[in-house]
Design a protein around this motif. Sequence first.
Motif, mmCIF file in Angstrom:
data_model
loop_
_atom_site.group_PDB
_atom_site.id
_atom_site.type_symbol
_atom_site.label_atom_id
_atom_site.label_comp_id
_atom_site.label_asym_id
_atom_site.label_seq_id
_atom_site.Cartn_x
_atom_site.Cartn_y
_atom_site.Cartn_z
ATOM 1 N N GLU A 164 0.838 -1.206 0.000
ATOM 2 C CA GLU A 164 0.000 0.000 0.000
ATOM 3 C C GLU A 164 0.872 1.255 0.000
ATOM 4 O O GLU A 164 0.533 2.250 -0.651
ATOM 5 C CB GLU A 164 -0.926 0.006 1.222
ATOM 6 C CG GLU A 164 -2.018 -1.043 1.186
ATOM 7 C CD GLU A 164 -2.839 -1.007 2.457
ATOM 8 O OE1 GLU A 164 -3.607 -0.030 2.629
ATOM 9 O OE2 GLU A 164 -2.696 -1.942 3.274
ATOM 10 N N ALA A 165 1.983 1.189 0.741
ATOM 11 C CA ALA A 165 2.905 2.328 0.781
ATOM 12 C C ALA A 165 3.456 2.601 -0.616
ATOM 13 O O ALA A 165 3.523 3.753 -1.057
ATOM 14 C CB ALA A 165 4.037 2.057 1.764
ATOM 15 N N ARG A 166 3.843 1.527 -1.318
ATOM 16 C CA ARG A 166 4.374 1.678 -2.672
ATOM 17 C C ARG A 166 3.337 2.338 -3.585
ATOM 18 O O ARG A 166 3.653 3.246 -4.355
ATOM 19 C CB ARG A 166 4.794 0.309 -3.227
ATOM 20 C CG ARG A 166 5.403 0.390 -4.625
ATOM 21 C CD ARG A 166 5.964 -0.938 -5.109
ATOM 22 N NE ARG A 166 7.256 -1.191 -4.463
ATOM 23 C CZ ARG A 166 7.447 -2.002 -3.413
ATOM 24 N NH1 ARG A 166 6.453 -2.671 -2.899
ATOM 25 N NH2 ARG A 166 8.629 -2.149 -2.877
ATOM 26 N N GLU A 167 2.103 1.902 -3.466
ATOM 27 C CA GLU A 167 1.043 2.480 -4.296
ATOM 28 C C GLU A 167 0.872 3.977 -4.024
ATOM 29 O O GLU A 167 0.768 4.783 -4.956
ATOM 30 C CB GLU A 167 -0.272 1.739 -4.026
ATOM 31 C CG GLU A 167 -1.402 2.147 -4.929
ATOM 32 C CD GLU A 167 -2.667 1.353 -4.642
ATOM 33 O OE1 GLU A 167 -3.746 1.987 -4.626
ATOM 34 O OE2 GLU A 167 -2.574 0.130 -4.424
ATOM 35 N N ALA A 168 0.857 4.361 -2.745
ATOM 36 C CA ALA A 168 0.717 5.778 -2.388
ATOM 37 C C ALA A 168 1.912 6.584 -2.895
ATOM 38 O O ALA A 168 1.750 7.683 -3.450
ATOM 39 C CB ALA A 168 0.569 5.929 -0.871
ATOM 40 N N LEU A 169 3.113 6.042 -2.726
ATOM 41 C CA LEU A 169 4.311 6.755 -3.162
ATOM 42 C C LEU A 169 4.384 6.848 -4.682
ATOM 43 O O LEU A 169 4.889 7.841 -5.222
ATOM 44 C CB LEU A 169 5.555 6.085 -2.578
ATOM 45 C CG LEU A 169 5.677 6.227 -1.057
ATOM 46 C CD1 LEU A 169 6.763 5.314 -0.518
ATOM 47 C CD2 LEU A 169 5.918 7.675 -0.654
ATOM 48 N N GLN A 170 3.880 5.842 -5.378
ATOM 49 C CA GLN A 170 3.835 5.928 -6.840
ATOM 50 C C GLN A 170 2.878 7.025 -7.288
ATOM 51 O O GLN A 170 3.127 7.712 -8.279
ATOM 52 C CB GLN A 170 3.470 4.571 -7.443
ATOM 53 C CG GLN A 170 4.623 3.579 -7.345
ATOM 54 C CD GLN A 170 4.243 2.158 -7.713
ATOM 55 O OE1 GLN A 170 3.073 1.780 -7.700
ATOM 56 N NE2 GLN A 170 5.255 1.361 -8.036
ATOM 57 N N ARG A 171 1.797 7.196 -6.554
ATOM 58 C CA ARG A 171 0.868 8.312 -6.861
ATOM 59 C C ARG A 171 1.578 9.652 -6.637
ATOM 60 O O ARG A 171 1.421 10.590 -7.417
ATOM 61 C CB ARG A 171 -0.391 8.228 -5.986
ATOM 62 C CG ARG A 171 -1.272 7.021 -6.235
ATOM 63 C CD ARG A 171 -2.060 7.076 -7.542
ATOM 64 N NE ARG A 171 -2.961 8.183 -7.687
ATOM 65 C CZ ARG A 171 -4.252 8.164 -7.372
ATOM 66 N NH1 ARG A 171 -4.806 7.078 -6.881
ATOM 67 N NH2 ARG A 171 -4.987 9.235 -7.557
ATOM 68 N N ALA A 172 2.371 9.721 -5.556
ATOM 69 C CA ALA A 172 3.150 10.943 -5.298
ATOM 70 C C ALA A 172 4.156 11.175 -6.424
ATOM 71 O O ALA A 172 4.348 12.312 -6.871
ATOM 72 C CB ALA A 172 3.859 10.847 -3.952
ATOM 73 N N ALA A 173 4.780 10.093 -6.891
ATOM 74 C CA ALA A 173 5.783 10.210 -7.960
ATOM 75 C C ALA A 173 5.173 10.713 -9.257
ATOM 76 O O ALA A 173 5.836 11.437 -10.017
ATOM 77 C CB ALA A 173 6.474 8.867 -8.175
ATOM 78 N N VAL A 174 3.930 10.352 -9.512
ATOM 79 C CA VAL A 174 3.260 10.862 -10.714
ATOM 80 C C VAL A 174 3.103 12.382 -10.618
ATOM 81 O O VAL A 174 3.275 13.106 -11.602
ATOM 82 C CB VAL A 174 1.888 10.175 -10.904
ATOM 83 C CG1 VAL A 174 1.037 10.892 -11.947
ATOM 84 C CG2 VAL A 174 2.084 8.713 -11.278
ATOM 85 N N LEU A 175 2.811 12.854 -9.421
ATOM 86 C CA LEU A 175 2.608 14.291 -9.214
ATOM 87 C C LEU A 175 3.923 15.067 -9.253
ATOM 88 O O LEU A 175 3.963 16.196 -9.747
ATOM 89 C CB LEU A 175 1.877 14.537 -7.899
ATOM 90 C CG LEU A 175 0.452 14.004 -7.839
ATOM 91 C CD1 LEU A 175 -0.082 14.038 -6.414
ATOM 92 C CD2 LEU A 175 -0.454 14.788 -8.775
ATOM 93 N N ARG A 176 4.979 14.470 -8.698
ATOM 94 C CA ARG A 176 6.298 15.119 -8.676
ATOM 95 C C ARG A 176 7.378 14.080 -8.959
ATOM 96 O O ARG A 176 8.013 13.563 -8.040
ATOM 97 C CB ARG A 176 6.554 15.779 -7.328
ATOM 98 C CG ARG A 176 5.678 16.966 -7.058
ATOM 99 C CD ARG A 176 6.240 17.820 -5.958
ATOM 100 N NE ARG A 176 5.254 18.771 -5.518
ATOM 101 C CZ ARG A 176 5.250 19.360 -4.345
ATOM 102 N NH1 ARG A 176 6.197 19.073 -3.473
ATOM 103 N NH2 ARG A 176 4.319 20.220 -4.019
ATOM 104 N N PRO A 177 7.594 13.793 -10.219
ATOM 105 C CA PRO A 177 8.516 12.715 -10.584
ATOM 106 C C PRO A 177 9.962 12.932 -10.140
ATOM 107 O O PRO A 177 10.694 11.967 -9.960
ATOM 108 C CB PRO A 177 8.435 12.661 -12.114
ATOM 109 C CG PRO A 177 7.439 13.656 -12.544
ATOM 110 C CD PRO A 177 6.951 14.411 -11.365
ATOM 111 N N ASP A 178 10.368 14.169 -9.954
ATOM 112 C CA ASP A 178 11.765 14.441 -9.598
ATOM 113 C C ASP A 178 11.986 14.657 -8.107
ATOM 114 O O ASP A 178 13.102 14.996 -7.703
ATOM 115 C CB ASP A 178 12.270 15.666 -10.372
ATOM 116 C CG ASP A 178 12.262 15.434 -11.872
ATOM 117 O OD1 ASP A 178 12.481 14.279 -12.283
ATOM 118 O OD2 ASP A 178 12.028 16.398 -12.626
ATOM 119 N N ASP A 179 10.965 14.455 -7.299
ATOM 120 C CA ASP A 179 11.125 14.702 -5.866
ATOM 121 C C ASP A 179 11.967 13.588 -5.247
ATOM 122 O O ASP A 179 11.573 12.420 -5.280
ATOM 123 C CB ASP A 179 9.753 14.779 -5.182
ATOM 124 C CG ASP A 179 9.869 15.342 -3.782
ATOM 125 O OD1 ASP A 179 10.493 14.687 -2.924
ATOM 126 O OD2 ASP A 179 9.340 16.440 -3.545
#
Length: 190
Positions: A164-179
């Motif tokens: 679940e953590a990976r899924e949430a973080l992947q959603r974050a990565a879509v929003l800010r891929p370079d963070d």
Amino acid sequence: MLFRSRGDDPDLLVQLATLLRDQARHDEALSCLERARAKTPTDARILFESGACHEAAGRAADAERLYAECLARDPEQDDARVQLANVWLRSGRAEQAIPLYQAAVARNPRQPALHNNLATALMTTQQLGAAEHHFRQTLALDPGFFQAWLHLGRVLAATGRPAEAREALQRAAVLRPDDPRVQELLGGLR
């Protein structure tokens, strides 16, 4: 000419102070607010604006005092409530901030930033179940809220739910891929 003829009008002074604060002219803004306060010493709005000027100038202790005084004068002053909680959270006093955020959320349940701030304070104090709930509330109101996805990923990882953590973080990565925080957290998941 209008300002000269109404130069002591508290409403105009507050408006001018806000403009000056936005230009980082904090001392000039505070001077206007002191003049406004001399005319209407019980106006909570002037206390709030004075607190905001001090906060923008990096004087957190003065901002805290003024936000607290504003709330004492007007307990309905949600902006002062949230800003005081923000000052406390930034200074490591999350436990003190939580009740103020809870009150703000109760009064404004459709504001995603309030849920996010409350969730952040709850996460800081290791109240992870409640933090998860409010991060999810944030995302229900605003699915593009990067910080909520990032911190939800942290909470889910800390509670032993790496998928679940990976899924949430992947959603974050879509929003800010370079963070870099997202990539670091994703790299730490097993």
